[in-house]
Design a protein around this motif. Sequence first.
Motif, PDB file in Angstrom:
ATOM      1  N   LEU A  31      87.341  16.442  69.597  1.00  0.00           N
ATOM      2  CA  LEU A  31      88.042  15.823  68.465  1.00  0.00           C
ATOM      3  C   LEU A  31      87.868  16.672  67.223  1.00  0.00           C
ATOM      4  CD1 LEU A  31      87.204  12.016  68.775  1.00  0.00           C
ATOM      5  CD2 LEU A  31      89.269  13.239  69.475  1.00  0.00           C
ATOM      6  N   ASN A  32      86.786  17.414  67.203  1.00  0.00           N
ATOM      7  CA  ASN A  32      86.473  18.221  66.032  1.00  0.00           C
ATOM      8  C   ASN A  32      86.204  19.654  66.503  1.00  0.00           C
ATOM      9  OD1 ASN A  32      85.838  18.851  63.381  1.00  0.00           O
ATOM     10  ND2 ASN A  32      83.643  18.447  63.711  1.00  0.00           N
ATOM     11  N   PRO A  33      87.251  20.309  67.008  1.00  0.00           N
ATOM     12  CA  PRO A  33      87.044  21.567  67.747  1.00  0.00           C
ATOM     13  C   PRO A  33      86.693  22.730  66.832  1.00  0.00           C
ATOM     14  CG  PRO A  33      89.388  21.047  67.621  1.00  0.00           C
ATOM     15  CD  PRO A  33      88.670  19.915  66.962  1.00  0.00           C
ATOM     16  N   VAL A  68      89.109  25.824  67.039  1.00  0.00           N
ATOM     17  CA  VAL A  68      90.336  25.766  66.244  1.00  0.00           C
ATOM     18  C   VAL A  68      90.013  26.163  64.807  1.00  0.00           C
ATOM     19  CG1 VAL A  68      92.128  24.223  65.361  1.00  0.00           C
ATOM     20  CG2 VAL A  68      91.369  24.018  67.731  1.00  0.00           C
ATOM     21  N   LYS A 116      95.337  21.656  68.509  1.00  0.00           N
ATOM     22  CA  LYS A 116      95.105  20.459  69.300  1.00  0.00           C
ATOM     23  C   LYS A 116      96.424  19.731  69.377  1.00  0.00           C
ATOM     24  CE  LYS A 116      91.796  16.635  69.564  1.00  0.00           C
ATOM     25  NZ  LYS A 116      91.203  16.958  70.867  1.00  0.00           N
TER      26      LYS A 116
END
Lengths: 1154, 449
Positions: free
Chosen positions: B182-184, B187, B197
């Motif tokens: 969710l909090n890559p 990225v 995402k």
Amino acid sequence: MTAEEILLKTGRFLRRSTTSGDLRTLFLKGGTEGDAFYRDRWSHDKVVRSTHGVNCTGSCSWKVYVKDGIITWETQETDYPSVGPDRPEYEPRGCPRGAAFSWYTYSPTRVRYPYARGVLVEMYAEAKQRLGDPVAAWADVTTNPEKREKYQQARGRGGLVRVSWELATEMIAAAHVHTIKTYGPDRVAGFSPIPAMSMVSHATGARFVSLIGGAMLSFYDWYADLPVASPQVFGDQTDVPESADWWDAAYLMMWGSNVPVTRTPDAHWMAEARYRGQKVVVVSPDYNDAAKFADEFLSVRPGTDGALAMAMGHVILREFFAERETPYFTDYVKRFTDLPFLVTLERRGEAYVPGRFLTAQDLGSQEEAAGWKTVLLSEAGEPVVPNGSAGFRWTDSGVGRWNLNLDTSPKLTLRGGEEARVLLPRFDGGGSVARSVPTRQVAGRTVTTVYDLLLAQYGVGSAYDDPAEPCTPAWQEPITGVPADRVVKIAREFARTAEETRGRCMIIMGAGTTQWFHGDTIYRAFLSLLLLTGCQGRNGGGWAHYVGQEKCRPLAGWQLMAGALDWARPPRQVPGTVFWYLHTDQWRYDHFDAAELASPLARGDFRGRHPADLVAESVRNGWMPMAPAFDRNPLDLGDAEDPVAHTRAELAAGRLRLAADDPDDPRNWPRVLTLWRSNLLGSSAKGNEYFLHHLLGAQSNLESPDPAAPKGKLDLLVTLDFRMTSSTVFSDVVLPAATWYEKYDLNSTDMHPFVHAFNPAINPPWETRTDFAAFHAIARTFSDLAKNHLGVRRDVVAVAHQHDTPTELGGRTGFGLKVVERDYGATAEKLAALGPLTEKLGIPVKGVTFLPDEEVTWLGQRCGLVPRGVAKGRPELDTAAKACETILALSGVSNGRLAAQGFRQLAERTGASFDGIAHEDHRIVFGDTQARPVHVAASPEWSGKESHHRRYSPFTINVEHGKPWHTLTGRMHFFLDHDWMREYGEALPIYRPPLDLAALYGESGTLRYLTPHSKWSIHSEYQDNLLMLSLSRGGPTIWISVEDATDLGIADNDWVEAVNRNGVVVARAIVSHRMPKGTVYMYHAQDRLIDVPKSEATGRRGGIHNALTRVLIKPTHLIGGHAQLSYGFNYLGPTGNQRDEITAIRRRSQEVRY
Amino acid sequence: MRPMAQIAMVMNLDKCIGCHTCSVTCKQTWTNRPGVEYVWFNNVETRPGQGYPRRYEDQERWRGGWKLTRTGLKPRAGGRLRKLLTIFANPLMPSIQDYYEPWTYDYENLTDAPLSDDVPVAPPRSLISGEPVKIGWSANWDDNLGGDPSPDPVLRKVSDQVTQAFEQAYMFYLPRICEHCLNPSCVASCPSGALYKRAEDGIVLVDQDRCRGWRMCVTGCPYKKVYFNHKTGKAEKCTFCYPRVEVGLPTVCSETCVGRLRYLGVLLYDADRVTEAASVPDEHDLYEAQLDLFIDPHSPEAESAGLPADWLEAARRSPVYDLIKRHRVALPLHPEYRTLPMVWYVPPLSPVVDALSTTGHDGEDAGNLFAAIESLRIPVGYLAELFTAGDPAPVTFALRRLAEMRSYMRAVNLGERPPEDPELDALYRLLALARYEDRYVIPTAYGNV
């Protein structure tokens, strides 16, 4: 705002996307339109169902993906029929090995063309040009000692050259014709294991070999996968539950079986059944993959499992029989085991020893086969001859009486009667024990029951903490290393669970406990636990022996095809271990007396004799067949007016001798060997270096070969394979085989109840051919040459007493003789048509006979009729698909009409009802198996019921319908009364330690050398596969404990050499604390071809795992003609066990040369 | 609140047999091509063990994931600006030796060898250099405790509790794919904006057209699940088999998992609170914080999310939601990386330790055949370092739940009619029985319509 954020905010506008408010991430809507690359890669033209024809019992159905005519990859099918609403399903089945299979299709190890040994091709071509005839040319090359040595010594040293199919089949055919003509057809041998893994491929080659009178060699016993305890106890080859039945077990022991590795597709049942409250106990020397799933893990010293099981039996007998009667157990053992039967006691000095079963004959009965009818005592103490023993199975008077009906509740114990001192053997040191046993006088003999003997054998009455008395928990502790109180606890839990669930306790037992020299005693100690607690013939209970894919479900059809029983009977089918023991001259290296391993109470029958002498006696007695049979061509014996009388006369006059009496006489050598679906020399060839030296005449790592023994017996070694193996590199001719994704065939397993198909995803590429096409090509060339060279001959076939036939009561009466006419010129025609004996004589299977008259008509309509020749008017068998159709049509599991026929015959013989078992309308045709795995139906081919409502468990027909087991008493046996069993001290379950190789052979190594099944291969298959090599350590390895490695100065991944009297292995070490001290593992069948350097010890290429092993024959496996102890192909025979081996290991120079 | 949907995965390690079928089918399908020979989108590690690439969990060295600073979350290896400035020299990346140098063999020798003095052989050869090699490391070198597992960074954290002796041996398997966080942090690390995402289903992908091969994503990912294709010069990673998932098929690794231990389903979460959840000060709170992000699919918030009806329905039948939130038996992998991973794990049971079983610790009571959680071989501390940033409580809770389920079902199995427990029954059905359609509840894509 920082510079960073400004940059990112700007970046946002460079693409249409949503950045999270805090710039943490970047969302892209419409992302599904992106990245065409992966979408393109996930696209294909078709998906084809096939499977893997490999000896693993997986029998998994796979989707093979094809794009642009190229096989790309495979994933598992998930469409197995449901096994019930309240249990997990079979999907998906598969493993990493299978998932890596398509790598082979286009790999650099693929055999693309026929190859032959260059020097042989040259000499053969020269001779043929000079002599003009292929057969003469073959004779010229192979009988000239110099030429012979030249090409034999070149074996395994490279120098293969590409040849045409025409030349390859011509050389093969010429070798066959020359051998049959000069030495006899039984000098031709075929080896191809495990029919279940690809029935048509197996059957086609075996059919060719059988049609010409060659010998098919057994594999199940040779692999040591045959648990000899199964014929001994059950009178059955092997019959086990499907894996879905693990779910039904309330207590599960995994004993010497590493389920996640060796039964990968089934392992989920084990994991899931725990969630249903099943308790799991794992017994293994190392902390293995299965141990991860255990509630309790027992680390046992290798090969001592029998002691552990005997101690558990001690606890169960004491707590659930002697001290407290357990009604469920008592009732069960009275009806279904031999425990109530009477055994005579024989005087031995001041004491007694157990003799043989008391029989009706002893009671004075004049009935036929009275000597095969066993006796028990009624509750009132009267001797009773109950129905169901072998004496009722084959006699006219036995019709309607071969059943398990007991008109009386038999006496289990004679307690209260006179006590006698009975001597019992022990092998853990100490000679024998004397124990008091209650007796009775019956018909003038002192007798007792098997139950009373069993209590004595297990030492019931001794204190648990008495280490001096065999079989107590305290006694086993120093032997096995397992604490005594854990033995008591687990035995108690096991039996209590069995009592509460009426037999839902299961032992999964594997190669780790089977493949010992005394593996049968280990197994009998296991089976005793299950028999005593009423677990056999119960869903969720009983033994689950999973070693080798023994279950070719459509058995009858396959047997007919493979044995060519539709054209001629009997086929030559020979026990493999004995064949290799004699013909690779391993027997010459046994310098000890056969009595060495006999009972301390033996009479001395084996004294002064060599194990090979016992083999010869077994053959002479008609217990085991052997190839060749005689030191003369059996076709020449057939030339006599009355071949049988002539052969008997020649034998009587001493002019004709058994080949087994002198296996090294050149007249008695095997000459032609064909391997297919097999990598004998890279996998199962125990005593590998002896094979290379004596059988092949190739170079070997044998330190000091016996100079008196022949070198190079085999004229021709042919291998059909799709990859290069240790067998292909030593072969004279290599034929390029189609893979499992390139042909039609059938597949089944013991692990699930389905049959399903192979289908070609592509046609065989390059010059590869299916096994079916290859053998037909060989047969056509052979027939052309044979027409003139051989013509029509009569062949004298020696036959042993066969299990499941009336001859199983043959005793020592000697082998039978049968005459078979062979029209050699018509071999190819017969191979391609279903012969007339199919419906004329029917198909015998497990004691019943199917009469497939309607099926033959159906097959004629389905497959077409042969228009001309010897097979005119017979159903065609000229394609693999038609062969699949034929196998299914002629088997009970796939044809309910035949199954019903068989059950009617059983009903007549037993007088019992089998109504509701067979489904007369059940019918599987080949197309069904191509569409989806199909559930088989119940058939007398197997011992358990099949239905959609319950899972398969063996012997449910016996337990639920009172059908006797195929044994002497008709019940499951604790006691085996054959005099060789008694001589060997194994009449009753007993603990025998691993062989003492230092004493027997002077072996100086001290590390226990075990060869369990690998995680990265199925035998030798896949161990050369790049994907598997990448996930493992990329070549041969030996696992060793941290302690041993430290002592030997070995670090992880060091090159090491393992050496013993048999050969040398070069490998890298894996040092791990999951290994116990004193034991090393070399995972099975790591071929000598991948990353194997030259050894320091010999300067030659290191060997395979079997370079360190050697076969030793266990005499009790040679017994025949004694009810369940009778010969059957892959049913009974000496095992090629290999676990007793030890070795020395040393760190070698880390500079290796290839 | 901004509800979003993601297709997430749970793997039940208690069922994993470590067979690597997932790895092989994945590799065959996606990465058996030049440039990515060394790449396993899906790999399986024996724990304890070093993993792949070697010791990837040592963030002191690799500096993947996020760190919490005074001003909020920052990628541990530095933000994007720092990445831009050091773009041509990125020292924070495993070398090929840390992954492994892929190899092949001279297989042709076996067929082509001329007549010579010994058996032909296929020695190994590097697929990078073409030179002969001695194989010394691989993607699975320490399989089944092969070699010395003590360099395992997780083991180091709990080394006072663990000895590597045969008598105390334990092991389990950890299959790993991209966490599709969710909090890559991958990225966040990409200077080119090539990693993204997918809004529709949360799958994290590399845009192959935009990737410039800077490899900052490799550094940023603490799980080391972004790889560099040395032929194309682009980053590649697990795609969650999006061409399959979009049409409702499970990922290859899931469908081919013969242990039947993988589950796929929809999770709804509040996208507005992701940063907040990833930023809780105490690492022990990260598990609860992430759990708290997940929206009850039966709640009004879920209803109002504007999802297609079939997605909402799938969210309500999601096995992943049930395992994670309803039963709380599945846990995230290394929450302390603060990436909020979306592939969760049910921790494994293990045999009782020998010392206890010999002393009769687990009792002579035949009614209770299963050992207490405290006496199992795998130290709870080890599992806690993997799944809960070292907090033993959630691990113990999950293991206890499994044990309770087993005891309850044993009573059912033996016909003892225990008091009904619908929650345990539901857990049992999900873990033991779940059919194909129960394990993989995947709505088809709606993004393109």
